[in-house]
Design an enzyme around this catalytic site. Structure first.
Site, short mmCIF file in Angstrom:
data_model
loop_
_atom_site.label_atom_id
_atom_site.label_comp_id
_atom_site.label_asym_id
_atom_site.label_seq_id
_atom_site.Cartn_x
_atom_site.Cartn_y
_atom_site.Cartn_z
N LYS A 11 1.06 4.17 -2.89
CA LYS A 11 0.69 5.56 -2.60
C LYS A 11 1.88 6.50 -2.82
O LYS A 11 1.70 7.65 -3.24
CB LYS A 11 0.14 5.68 -1.18
CG LYS A 11 -1.20 4.95 -0.97
CD LYS A 11 -2.28 5.50 -1.89
CE LYS A 11 -3.66 4.93 -1.59
NZ LYS A 11 -4.70 5.46 -2.49
N TYR B 171 0.84 -1.21 0.00
CA TYR B 171 0.00 0.00 0.00
C TYR B 171 0.88 1.26 0.00
O TYR B 171 0.66 2.20 -0.78
CB TYR B 171 -0.90 -0.04 1.23
CG TYR B 171 -1.89 1.09 1.35
CD1 TYR B 171 -3.05 1.12 0.57
CD2 TYR B 171 -1.70 2.12 2.26
CE1 TYR B 171 -3.97 2.15 0.68
CE2 TYR B 171 -2.62 3.16 2.38
CZ TYR B 171 -3.76 3.16 1.59
OH TYR B 171 -4.66 4.18 1.71
P1 NAP Z 1 -13.50 2.49 0.96
O1 NAP Z 1 -14.48 3.00 1.96
O2 NAP Z 1 -13.01 1.09 1.08
O3 NAP Z 1 -14.10 2.73 -0.50
C1 NAP Z 1 -13.36 2.35 -1.63
C2 NAP Z 1 -14.10 2.80 -2.87
O4 NAP Z 1 -13.29 2.42 -4.01
C3 NAP Z 1 -15.43 2.12 -3.04
O5 NAP Z 1 -16.31 2.99 -3.70
C4 NAP Z 1 -15.09 0.93 -3.95
O6 NAP Z 1 -16.26 0.48 -4.64
C5 NAP Z 1 -14.06 1.58 -4.88
N1 NAP Z 1 -13.13 0.64 -5.53
C6 NAP Z 1 -12.30 -0.26 -4.96
N2 NAP Z 1 -11.62 -0.94 -5.89
C7 NAP Z 1 -12.01 -0.45 -7.09
C8 NAP Z 1 -11.68 -0.74 -8.43
N3 NAP Z 1 -10.78 -1.70 -8.74
N4 NAP Z 1 -12.28 -0.05 -9.44
C9 NAP Z 1 -13.20 0.90 -9.16
N5 NAP Z 1 -13.56 1.23 -7.89
C10 NAP Z 1 -12.98 0.56 -6.88
O7 NAP Z 1 -12.17 3.38 0.94
P2 NAP Z 1 -11.89 4.83 1.57
O8 NAP Z 1 -11.40 4.64 2.96
O9 NAP Z 1 -12.99 5.75 1.28
O10 NAP Z 1 -10.60 5.22 0.70
C11 NAP Z 1 -10.68 5.98 -0.48
C12 NAP Z 1 -9.27 6.36 -0.91
O11 NAP Z 1 -8.64 7.09 0.14
C13 NAP Z 1 -8.38 5.16 -1.19
O12 NAP Z 1 -7.53 5.43 -2.28
C14 NAP Z 1 -7.57 5.02 0.07
O13 NAP Z 1 -6.33 4.39 -0.15
C15 NAP Z 1 -7.41 6.48 0.46
N6 NAP Z 1 -7.12 6.70 1.87
C16 NAP Z 1 -7.99 6.27 2.84
C17 NAP Z 1 -7.68 6.52 4.18
C18 NAP Z 1 -8.60 6.10 5.29
O14 NAP Z 1 -8.18 6.23 6.47
N7 NAP Z 1 -9.79 5.63 5.04
C19 NAP Z 1 -6.49 7.16 4.50
C20 NAP Z 1 -5.65 7.57 3.48
C21 NAP Z 1 -5.96 7.34 2.17
P3 NAP Z 1 -16.38 -1.05 -5.16
O15 NAP Z 1 -15.95 -1.93 -4.03
O16 NAP Z 1 -17.81 -1.22 -5.58
O17 NAP Z 1 -15.46 -1.13 -6.33
#
Ligand code: NAP
Length: 257
Positions: free
Chosen positions: A169, A165
């Protein structure tokens, strides 16, 4: 006097009126909050996720009219290009691309399976490449566009158990700066947001003890909410950020400074 592109016009303006935003991973979590913030700014939004029904449901819940949901795995280049065509036909030419879709497959290096490395790279890094390459073609012709990549503080700091990861990133940060340099002459800005720990499905599985430990490392004393990230995305997408490109904006309650 205030004008629509003046900061003093305040957040109640619809500074993104007439824009079309494509938000990958916009069906849940941070992506869904970004989609809502861009819609509140006046943009029509295409929500893209693998689960098309959920993407459509999320699009239907956004403020305003003209939003649509689309099923697509961003990691597959052909479906990604086809999804973009469907977005252009159904919503319009994309002027704001948000590469937010991302996954984790955590594990200590010695136990990390090759497929866990590959899958995280495919979605988090190649997915952004696929979408950016497809969308930027039209942006270059129109000499206008905004690209936002959602990276992570883990890409800056590293984290035990997240080598795949963190590498994806960190790669996205290099990608952001390269795209910013390459496309700036066509009036296309490219920036990244690096969230800290945000309450979503991705962090939902963390135990209470882990959350307590994390909170102790965050100067603002709490995990973030998706809306904390979304406000920054709306700012970066809009006219008030018109002189900002190639930057990584950390949204983490002060954890990394
Ligand atoms: P999440 O709640 O797990 O949601 C992930 C989203 O991405 C869902 O809409 C999922 O829908 C979609 N997705 C996953 N794989 C995909 C694919 N191959 N093609 C198209 N869509 C896809 O994640 P989140 O926490 O909101 O994170 C969003 C972003 O922020 C990510 O890039 C993550 O690395 C980053 N981030 C998150 C955090 C945190 O603490 N949450 C911190 C830093 C960065 P489907 O499953 O239907 O595809």
């Amino acid at each position: 006097m205030t004008s629509p592109d003046s900061p003093s016009a305040g957040p109640a303006t619809r500074e993104l009126e007439g824009q079309v935003a494509l938000v990958t991973g916009g069906s849940r979590g941070i992506g869904r909050a970004i989609a809502a913030a861009l819609a509140a700014g006046g943009a029509r939004v295409a929500v893209v996720a693998r689960d098309g029904a959920r993407a459509e449901q999320a699009a239907a819940g956004l403020p305003g009219q003209g939003h649509r949901g689309f099923a697509c795995d961003v990691a597959d280049s052909v479906p990604a290009a086809e999804a973009l065509k469907a977005v252009e036909n159904g919503v319009g030419e994309v002027s704001i691309l948000v590469n937010n879709a991302g996954i984790t497959r955590d594990g200590l290096l010695m136990r990390m399976k090759e497929e866990d490395w590959d899958e995280v790279m495919r979605v988090n890094l190649k997915g952004a490449f696929n979408m950016t390459r497809s969308v930027s073609r039209g942006m270059m012709k129109r000499k206008d566009g905004v690209i936002l990549n959602v990276t992570s503080v883990i890409g800056l700091m590293g984290n035990a158990g997240q080598a795949n990861y963190a590498a994806s990133k960190a790669g996205l940060i290099g990608f952001t700066k390269s795209v910013a340099r390459e496309l700036a002459s066509r009036n296309i800005r490219c920036n990244a947001i690096a969230p800290g720990f945000i309450h979503t499905d991705m962090t939902g599985a963390l135990g209470a003890g882990v959350v307590e430990g994390l909170t102790a490392r965050i100067p603002l004393g709490r995990l973030g909410e998706p809306e904390d990230v979304a406000g920054v995305a709306r700012f970066l997408a809009g006219p008030w950020a018109r002189y900002i490109t190639g930057q990584i904006i950390t949204v983490d309650g002060g954890m990394v400074m």
